[in-house]
Motif scaffolding. Structure first.
Motif, short mmCIF file in Angstrom:
data_model
loop_
_atom_site.label_atom_id
_atom_site.label_comp_id
_atom_site.label_asym_id
_atom_site.label_seq_id
_atom_site.Cartn_x
_atom_site.Cartn_y
_atom_site.Cartn_z
N TYR A 150 21.10 17.83 6.05
CA TYR A 150 20.98 17.25 4.71
C TYR A 150 21.48 18.16 3.59
N THR A 152 24.09 19.32 1.03
CA THR A 152 25.15 18.58 0.37
C THR A 152 26.09 19.53 -0.34
N TYR A 238 18.12 12.48 13.09
CA TYR A 238 19.15 12.28 12.06
C TYR A 238 20.00 11.04 12.37
#
Length: 245
Positions: A150, A152, A238
């Protein structure tokens, strides 16, 4: 600078600095002797930062078979490259561990406690309960991998124009490793990386160290199997959360 060389050098630097801080803290007569867990976890986080800075532009800076396998499970990395990356990581870990022994050899020789002599190479549990130890490694690695998924990229404006952060883009993973060490590392020493334990443990078993004790191969499977299972679980979750019908 090939992918193999980047993974080798990046991993070697992580182990040199990370295992090096353990040697500095636990071995007799060092400047950092008995400076504590905060020193160890902080230096490990910064060691990961150093490794990622070197390797990221060339190999993606996996530096950990758990990362490589998790990325392959999620189809973000080719399975055919997995053995190639893991071999580079293992060789790098062994090289880094060997250098730690060379640098701190006088202090290894001065230290009588065989457990402390082994500590800069391989992890060991605070309380030996293999089931609990395995669970600790699974959870620690799960957190590592799941959060990495996660991360970014830095973007600006409504058009989300990418912003190049250069080397400071490696800071998030350093913070992640730091908090895992502080929050979850007290049970097993948080290997969360199979080769971080296996490579140095191999070196410990073969170097001619004065007064060397056991390399504890009976425990060695825990920091290998645990991180791989944790990585696989993180990758599967995920995929499930991002499944599109």
């Amino acid at each position: 600078m090939t992918e193999f060389v980047a993974e080798f050098i990046g991993t070697a630097l992580i182990i040199l600095l990370g295992n090096g801080v353990v040697a500095n803290v636990v071995l007799k007569g060092t400047k950092g002797n008995d400076s504590g867990w905060m020193v160890i976890t902080t230096a490990w986080a910064l060691a990961v930062f150093v490794g990622v800075v070197i390797a990221a532009p060339y190999s993606g800076a996996h530096l950990n078979p758990a990362v490589t396998i998790a990325l392959a499970i999620t189809q973000k990395f080719a399975w055919i490259k997995v053995p190639y990356y893991i071999l580079a990581q293992l060789c790098g870990a062994m090289a880094g561990a060997f250098l730690v022994w060379v640098i701190y050899k006088d202090h290894f020789d001065l230290t009588e406690d065989k457990g402390l002599k082994a500590a800069p190479f391989a992890t060991s549990p605070a309380i030996r309960n293999l089931r609990s130890n395995l669970f600790s490694e699974i959870i620690g690695t799960f957190v590592l991998i799941f959060v990495i998924f996660y991360f970014t990229n830095a973007e600006m404006g409504t058009e989300k124009t990418p912003i190049g952060l250069g080397s400071i883009g490696a800071i998030p993973v350093a913070f992640l490793v730091w908090v895992i060490g502080l929050g979850l590392g007290g049970t097993t020493g948080y290997a969360i990386n199979p080769i971080r334990d296996l490579g140095p443990r191999i070196i410990h078993s073969i170097i001619p160290m004065k007064g060397k004790g056991s390399s504890d191969w009976a425990y060695a499977w825990v920091p290998i199997v645990g991180p791989i299972l944790g990585a696989a679980l993180a990758a599967l979750l995920y995929l499930a959360l991002n499944f599109k019908y």
